[in-house]
Write a protein that holds these residues in place. Structure first.
Motif, PDB file in Angstrom:
ATOM      1  N   ALA A  22      31.045  32.046   7.950  1.00 14.22           N
ATOM      2  CA  ALA A  22      29.979  32.754   8.355  1.00 14.22           C
ATOM      3  C   ALA A  22      29.159  33.188   7.149  1.00 14.22           C
ATOM      4  N   ARG A  23      29.580  33.552   6.025  1.00 13.14           N
ATOM      5  CA  ARG A  23      28.747  33.568   4.795  1.00 13.14           C
ATOM      6  C   ARG A  23      28.021  32.277   4.409  1.00 13.14           C
ATOM      7  N   ARG A  33      40.870  46.468  15.135  1.00  6.45           N
ATOM      8  CA  ARG A  33      39.647  47.028  15.918  1.00  6.45           C
ATOM      9  C   ARG A  33      39.460  48.429  15.315  1.00  6.45           C
ATOM     10  N   ASN A  34      40.473  49.082  14.681  1.00  7.04           N
ATOM     11  CA  ASN A  34      40.197  50.389  14.217  1.00  7.04           C
ATOM     12  C   ASN A  34      39.704  50.089  12.821  1.00  7.04           C
ATOM     13  N   MET A  35      40.060  49.036  12.056  1.00  7.16           N
ATOM     14  CA  MET A  35      39.537  48.794  10.734  1.00  7.16           C
ATOM     15  C   MET A  35      38.072  48.269  10.542  1.00  7.16           C
ATOM     16  N   SER A  74      33.122  40.973   6.647  1.00  6.13           N
ATOM     17  CA  SER A  74      34.061  40.341   5.756  1.00  6.13           C
ATOM     18  C   SER A  74      35.356  40.035   6.612  1.00  6.13           C
ATOM     19  N   ILE A  75      35.763  41.200   7.318  1.00  6.59           N
ATOM     20  CA  ILE A  75      37.077  41.118   8.163  1.00  6.59           C
ATOM     21  C   ILE A  75      36.760  40.231   9.236  1.00  6.59           C
ATOM     22  N   ASN A  76      35.602  40.463   9.963  1.00  9.63           N
ATOM     23  CA  ASN A  76      35.439  39.726  11.096  1.00  9.63           C
ATOM     24  C   ASN A  76      35.175  38.178  10.703  1.00  9.63           C
ATOM     25  N   ASP A  77      34.564  37.968   9.581  1.00  9.83           N
ATOM     26  CA  ASP A  77      34.324  36.633   9.007  1.00  9.83           C
ATOM     27  C   ASP A  77      35.740  35.931   8.800  1.00  9.83           C
ATOM     28  N   ALA A  78      36.863  36.582   8.445  1.00  9.75           N
ATOM     29  CA  ALA A  78      38.149  36.046   8.073  1.00  9.75           C
ATOM     30  C   ALA A  78      38.872  35.825   9.631  1.00  9.75           C
TER      31      ALA A  78
END
Length: 397
Positions: A209-210, A282-284, A312-316
């Protein structure tokens, strides 16, 4: 599998099928809302709405009567599942999210619960070109990228932008497990590296994504110049701008999925046992709660940094990867165990000392008790493996 090149008539019919199923979904949702708002608080169930399909099809033969009865039942079941999930969230105290009406652009899939009932996979077996037949549409060519193993059970047709895809589920005999390797591994998911394993190896984070951010930003700015109007009111340039944004998002999603499949496959092929952190993703990625300083003011401290971390978490794509890893491991006869992630990167694997100060930086681990040093992610993966082996031995008794 992508649908080859549907004819102009087939493309139009596919779009009409989605439109009519969307209309059926929204009509059934409206009926449930109206029934509950009535003084009697009537509850409408799937069985009651499915029993009305015969009358609906007879009343509207040009639209609802054209399509498969079982596919319409599947659409009503989709709505029923949405309500079941809503009531489950209400009961558990979560944010419920009442089922919403679907716009035509947001209703992109029609399910056929049984091959041969309203649809037929490989409908022309005598022809070298694979085709799928849908009731009301006809035989449509399919770009079959690999052979279908097992007996086809369900068929779905899905629209992504201007492209159409066929999604199959097939029943097959239990696959043969991969030969044992005798190797075990623990993995630690991260941002700087996609994952680190207990053997000291790292898988780089591709950051799809980045890398596409500049192109996506330009495409979204171009789209923002057009007014928000109904789909049938858009000009040609407007439609191309919409398609450009959708294509970029689709490319990133497929790149992320491809990376997850390849990484998971490599782990499953090389190890008999895999331990990973039981991440509550989801909590993170929740936004930080506002902290009041003065009456009437709620500054969001750290909101910008947290938003960047969430992105960044979603992109990973950790959640997608772990789902794929479990599926591949089950198919290959491997064992995967999730363990509590607390303190895995703060506990010394040499002496067991646990302290926040053991991790002075994001990457460096230095035990304040015994002086052991290592990469923090490798330490985390090692502790994850040990905890996973303890859980496995406890299960076996």
């Amino acid at each position: 599998m992508s649908i080859g090149k549907p004819t102009v008539g087939q493309t139009q019919a596919l779009a009409e099928m989605l439109r009519d199923h969307c209309s059926l979904y929204n009509g059934a949702l409206q009926e449930r809302r109206d029934a509950y708002r009535h003084a009697s608080k009537t509850s409408v169930k799937y069985g009651m709405q499915s029993a009305q399909l015969k009358e609906i099809r007879a009343f509207d033969p040009e639209r609802q009567g054209r399509w498969s009865f079982s596919s319409q039942q599947a659409t009503l079941r989709r709505l029923d599942k949405a309500f079941a999930a809503f009531f489950r969230r209400v009961k558990s105290g979560e944010t419920p999210g009442y089922p919403r009406f679907r716009g035509v652009n947001w209703f992109d899939t029609v399910d056929f619960p049984k091959d041969g009932d309203g649809c037929r996979w490989d409908s022309t077996p005598h022809d070298p070109v694979t085709r799928v037949r849908f009731q009301g549409i006809g035989h449509v060519k399919v770009n079959q990228h690999r052979a279908v193993v097992g007996k086809v059970k369900t068929v779905s047709v899905k629209r992504e932008g201007r492209k159409w895809f066929v999604v199959l589920t097939a029943e097959q005999s239990r696959p043969e497990p991969l030969p044992a390797t005798g190797a075990v591994v623990g993995i630690d998911m991260g941002i700087a590296n996609f994952l680190a394993d207990s053997g000291g190896e790292f898988v780089p984070n591709p950051r799809h994504a980045r890398k596409a951010a500049a192109k996506l930003q330009a495409a979204q700015r171009a789209l923002a110049r057009f007014p928000r109007v109904r789909r049938d009111k858009r000009t040609g340039n407007h439609q191309r701008a919409v398609q450009r944004v959708a294509d970029l998002h689709r490319k990133v999603r497929r790149q992320r999925l491809d990376h997850a499949h390849k990484t998971a496959l490599a782990l499953v092929r090389e190890h008999d046992f895999i331990a990973h952190e039981d991440l509550k993703i989801r909590n993170m990625v929740k936004a930080p709660a506002p902290k009041p300083v003065q009456p009437g003011t709620f500054p969001r401290k750290g909101a910008a940094a947290k938003a960047g971390l969430n992105k960044s978490i979603n992109d990973a794509g950790w959640g997608v990867f772990l789902t794929i890893l479990r599926a591949k491991a089950e198919s290959a006869g491997r064992e995967v165990i999730a363990v509590d992630p607390r303190n895995t990167s703060r506990r010394c694997p040499a002496c067991g000392h646990t302290a926040k100060e053991n991790r002075p930086t994001q990457e460096r681990f230095h035990c304040r008790s015994c002086g052991h040093t290592a990469h923090a992610d490798t330490v985390g993966a090692t502790n994850v493996l040990r905890a996973g082996l303890v859980r496995r031995d406890a299960r076996k008794g």
